[in-house]
Design an enzyme around this catalytic site. Structure first.
Site, mmCIF file in Angstrom:
data_model
loop_
_atom_site.group_PDB
_atom_site.id
_atom_site.type_symbol
_atom_site.label_atom_id
_atom_site.label_comp_id
_atom_site.label_asym_id
_atom_site.label_seq_id
_atom_site.Cartn_x
_atom_site.Cartn_y
_atom_site.Cartn_z
ATOM 1 C CG HIS A 61 2.288 9.777 -3.482
ATOM 2 N ND1 HIS A 61 2.737 8.587 -2.458
ATOM 3 C CD2 HIS A 61 1.382 8.950 -4.400
ATOM 4 C CE1 HIS A 61 1.440 7.248 -2.487
ATOM 5 N NE2 HIS A 61 0.814 8.097 -3.545
ATOM 6 C CG HIS A 63 -2.314 9.293 -7.661
ATOM 7 N ND1 HIS A 63 -3.066 7.798 -7.695
ATOM 8 C CD2 HIS A 63 -2.582 9.299 -6.357
ATOM 9 C CE1 HIS A 63 -1.962 7.755 -6.780
ATOM 10 N NE2 HIS A 63 -1.762 8.435 -5.697
ATOM 11 N NE ARG A 65 -7.524 10.044 -9.919
ATOM 12 C CZ ARG A 65 -7.072 9.975 -8.977
ATOM 13 N NH1 ARG A 65 -6.572 8.112 -8.972
ATOM 14 N NH2 ARG A 65 -7.598 9.858 -7.783
ATOM 15 C CG ASN A 95 -3.620 4.966 -9.442
ATOM 16 O OD1 ASN A 95 -2.851 5.772 -9.544
ATOM 17 N ND2 ASN A 95 -4.537 4.100 -8.699
ATOM 18 C CG HIS A 181 -0.816 2.192 -0.944
ATOM 19 N ND1 HIS A 181 -1.522 3.190 -0.436
ATOM 20 C CD2 HIS A 181 -1.428 1.609 0.228
ATOM 21 C CE1 HIS A 181 -2.658 3.236 0.160
ATOM 22 N NE2 HIS A 181 -2.648 1.865 0.407
ATOM 23 C CG HIS A 234 0.661 7.272 1.742
ATOM 24 N ND1 HIS A 234 0.649 6.246 2.105
ATOM 25 C CD2 HIS A 234 0.071 7.247 -0.570
ATOM 26 C CE1 HIS A 234 -0.391 5.631 1.291
ATOM 27 N NE2 HIS A 234 -0.196 5.872 -0.055
ATOM 28 C CG ASN A 280 -6.870 4.151 2.008
ATOM 29 O OD1 ASN A 280 -6.264 3.944 2.481
ATOM 30 N ND2 ASN A 280 -6.325 3.014 1.100
ATOM 31 C CG ASP A 307 -1.740 9.574 -1.565
ATOM 32 O OD1 ASP A 307 -1.872 9.548 -2.957
ATOM 33 O OD2 ASP A 307 -2.288 9.175 -1.176
#
Lengths: 426, 304
Positions: A61, A63, A65, A95, A181, A234, A280, A307
């Site tokens: 997991h 990110h 970008r 995302n 999520h 998470h 989050n 995350d």
């Protein structure tokens, strides 16, 4: 090109008990694993005395970008950060901008990683819905062809239960699993931190634990109803842990991850008003933290995932409510979680299982050291003491609440496909 | 003490010292010429990023009566509307070398952030629903004048506790000085684990007000993004408004307080607000003296 790793403790839980031995790597593959010494002419020798030699770790997991937010991170710096953290494979969340909901974006990601990357494998988790909007299904079959290993609307949970059902069913026809999520966004709206005594004390809008639990319960019930697997991202609360334990006991194919920060910090840390503590799901209570430690020990939680959520410093250098959620995690995960081994909560074998379970969850090659297998290897020095310094990160981002923490345990070397992608300078 | 960020981190002696200092400043406010040269040559910036009548004026009056040079910034007229970040704004203000910045902001913790960025003294004039320390100090000053003490009092604090910075600062202060605080309101307005702050909780206003020395009402807030905490004003008033009947449960000499702005007829009935037990306007008058004391102690006064 030969590489000989010797004198290390080879911890390879899938093959049984650990032993002090040697490991020979040739042409990207492990060609020999042996107890004691091995001789290899012309090989670069790595003395791993006092260290543990494990299958290359996977972070399921992250990110990165890229495309869209390359000032936070890009695929190449993300892969460098992964290597520095001991990871030889990562699963990237969709995302980006545009979202990873189309063949063009997913091919851009996989090709960039393969052509320009350092050798750490990148596995995209594609969007479940178009534009991550939770309205209509993304072209899941085509995304699978493009390299998707799972689907998720990470960060924007699907609120429409009918869409959730169709997504899970449709994806299953292509052998893909839905990754959840779990958050009730009505309950978390406006929330800045865990709802607790500390949110009361600090005067912050709380995010209640029950919001995560409600969503976990729905996903597990849907998985049970459809007879399909589901993976929960998470996990941060005791309530969610208890639900996952219940559904696992019912035979539901649910797997779950938690992140190092939920095992290391609590909501009390938000009192600094440091926006790097904003994440989050939010940092939770001490009771939740203890429940998560027990769950990674017992196996209710299957895997650790960071995350890794890079943000630019200027985005975090704002009022608390304005700051985006998330913290980087790749380069601090091993020492933070290794503390559980030092504190005798888990064994070193369990530590390795937690960081390699992702291969099994997503059906990927890896997670074990075998002769003839791909040479993805992580060497960890469990006793090395150091101070986390965000300015030393390979990641572009600096958003960590762990800057200045004294830790014990460090990644000494990371080998991906036989190539050394990271060596720690002592 | 360099900053005043909240009551939570003050001890009883510091609180009492501020209140004692305010006594001499109250005397100045009763003179014909209400100005002393105490802070002459010092500059104070009033930065109110949220609407305010009382607190902003009160600080400005306090500054001017101490002969400080005061400057006002309103967000609507500042570069923040052009997209400048608050931290950049703060650095630019810092470059003009002020001695003190008074900050009111909708986000909890913002004064703490500015205290890390800037070199000058920071006074929290209300941050989110975290703290409003000068309000609690002026409330304490008012209570002490009325009751002659701050310990052993029974205080009812009623309304939207969850979203009130006034409630938190008052709870910290009154529990530190040895008074007994009961908070009351519908359950949606009582934040999680507030008992750990040393208060009693009830959903029944009569129970809270019973035998109270002080009845402190809070404004209901209608601008919350997470939705209304009560069905409507009519229903709220029916069950939670401080009227003659509810106040009859308190001690006969009970004092009624409200930090303002009040919603007449919603949380407090007009005849209570304007009645002889109400000290609402005295609170405002005392606010000037208390803020003069705070400015004096932070900027020019004795070490405390």
């Amino acid at each position: 090109m030969k590489l000989l790793i010797k004198n290390g403790t080879i911890v390879n839980p899938k093959a049984g008990k650990g032993f002090i031995g040697s490991l020979l790597v040739e042409n990207g593959k492990i060609t020999k694993i042996a107890k004691g010494d091995l001789a290899a002419d012309g090989a670069e020798t790595v003395n791993a005395a006092g260290m543990i030699v494990t299958p290359g770790l996977i972070d399921l997991h992250v990110h990165f970008r890229d495309p869209g937010f390359e000032d936070k991170e890009d695929i190449l710096t993300g892969l460098e950060a992964a290597a520095a953290g001991g990871f030889t494979a990562v699963c990237t969340m969709p995302n980006t901008s545009p979202a990873c909901d189309n063949i063009g974006t997913i091919e851009y990601q996989t090709k960039k990683a393969a052509r320009e990357g350092n050798g750490v494998r990148l596995y995209p988790i594609a969007a479940a819905s178009k534009g991550l909007k939770g309205e209509t299904m993304a072209p899941i079959g085509e995304l699978k062809e493009g390299g998707a290993i799972a689907i998720s609307d990470d960060g924007k949970p699907i609120t429409d239960s009918s869409l959730l059902q169709r997504v899970m069913q449709y994806a299953s026809s292509f052998g893909l699993m839905y990754v959840s999520h779990s958050e009730d966004t009505y309950l978390s709206k406006g929330g800045q931190m865990n709802e607790s005594y500390f949110s009361t004390l600090y005067g912050m809008q709380g995010i209640p634990a029950v919001g995560e639990a409600l969503s976990v319960a729905r996903e597990c019930l849907m998985a049970q109803y459809l007879g399909l697997p589901v993976h929960i991202c998470h996990v941060s609360t005791k309530m969610a842990v208890d639900l996952i334990a219940y559904f696992k006991a019912q035979g539901v194919k649910v797997t779950a991850e938690t992140a190092p920060h939920y095992l290391s910090l609590t909501d009390e840390a938000v009192g600094s008003y440091d926006t790097n503590t904003k994440v989050n799901p939010p940092l939770r209570s001490e009771e939740d933290r203890q429940a998560l430690i027990a769950a990674v020990k017992s196996g209710i939680i299957d895997a650790l995932a960071t995350d890794h959520a890079p943000h630019h410093e200027r985005e975090k250098n704002v009022e608390f409510n304005t700051a985006p959620s998330g913290m980087v995690g790749l380069e601090t995960a091993v020492p933070l979680v290794y503390k559980l081994v030092h504190d005798k909560h888990i064994t070193v074998e369990r530590f390795v299982e937690l960081f390699t379970a992702g291969y099994g969850i997503f059906g990927l090659e890896g997670g074990t050291l075998t002769e003839g297998g791909r040479a993805d290897i992580t060497i960890i020095d469990p006793e090395y003491q150091w101070t986390i310094d965000k300015n030393m990160f390979r990641s572009k981002a600096r958003n960590t609440p762990f800057h200045g923490f004294h830790v014990k345990g460090a990644v000494f070397r990371t080998i991906a496909g036989g190539k050394t992608v990271y060596t720690r300078a002592y | 003490m360099k900053h005043l960020l909240g009551i939570e981190n003050l001890n009883r002696d510091q609180i009492m010292h501020i209140l004692e200092t305010a006594v001499s400043f109250e005397e100045i406010n009763q003179r014909q010429i209400k100005k002393v040269p105490t802070l002459k040559g010092l500059s104070v910036i009033n930065f109110f990023a949220e609407p305010s009548t009382r607190t902003r004026m009160s600080f400005e009056v306090a500054e001017k009566r101490l002969s400080a040079d005061s400057y006002n910034i309103a967000v609507s007229g500042s570069a923040i509307t052009k997209g400048e970040t608050l931290s950049d704004t703060a650095l630019n203000l810092q470059a003009m070398a002020p001695d003190c910045l008074i900050i009111r902001h909708a986000v909890s913790g913002t004064p703490h952030m500015l205290a890390q960025i800037m070199d000058c003294s920071i006074i929290n004039a209300g941050d989110g629903f975290h703290e409003h320390p000068t309000q609690a100090l002026l409330d304490a000053y008012t209570i002490q004048k009325k009751k002659g003490k701050l310990d052993g009092l029974k205080v009812a604090l009623m309304g939207d506790i969850a979203h009130s910075r006034v409630a938190r600062s008052n709870i910290h202060l009154l529990t530190k000085t040895g008074s007994h605080v009961t908070v009351a309101g519908p359950a949606t307005m009582i934040p999680k684990d507030i008992k750990k702050l040393g208060v009693e909780v009830t959903y029944d206003p009569k129970e809270a007000v019973k035998d109270a020395d002080i009845v402190m009402m809070l404004r209901i807030q209608e601008e919350r993004e997470s939705g209304l905490m009560y069905p409507d004003r009519r229903e709220y008033a029916k069950f939670f408004c401080l009227d003659e009947k509810l106040l009859s449960y308190a001690k006969p000499d009970a004092t009624v307080m409200h930090p303002g702005p009040a919603n007449r007829g919603v949380e407090i009935d007009d005849n209570i607000m304007d009645g002889d037990r109400s000290v609402i306007l005295e609170q405002v008058a005392n606010g000037v003296a208390v803020r003069m004391a705070v400015l004096y102690l932070l900027l020019g006064g004795s070490n405390s």
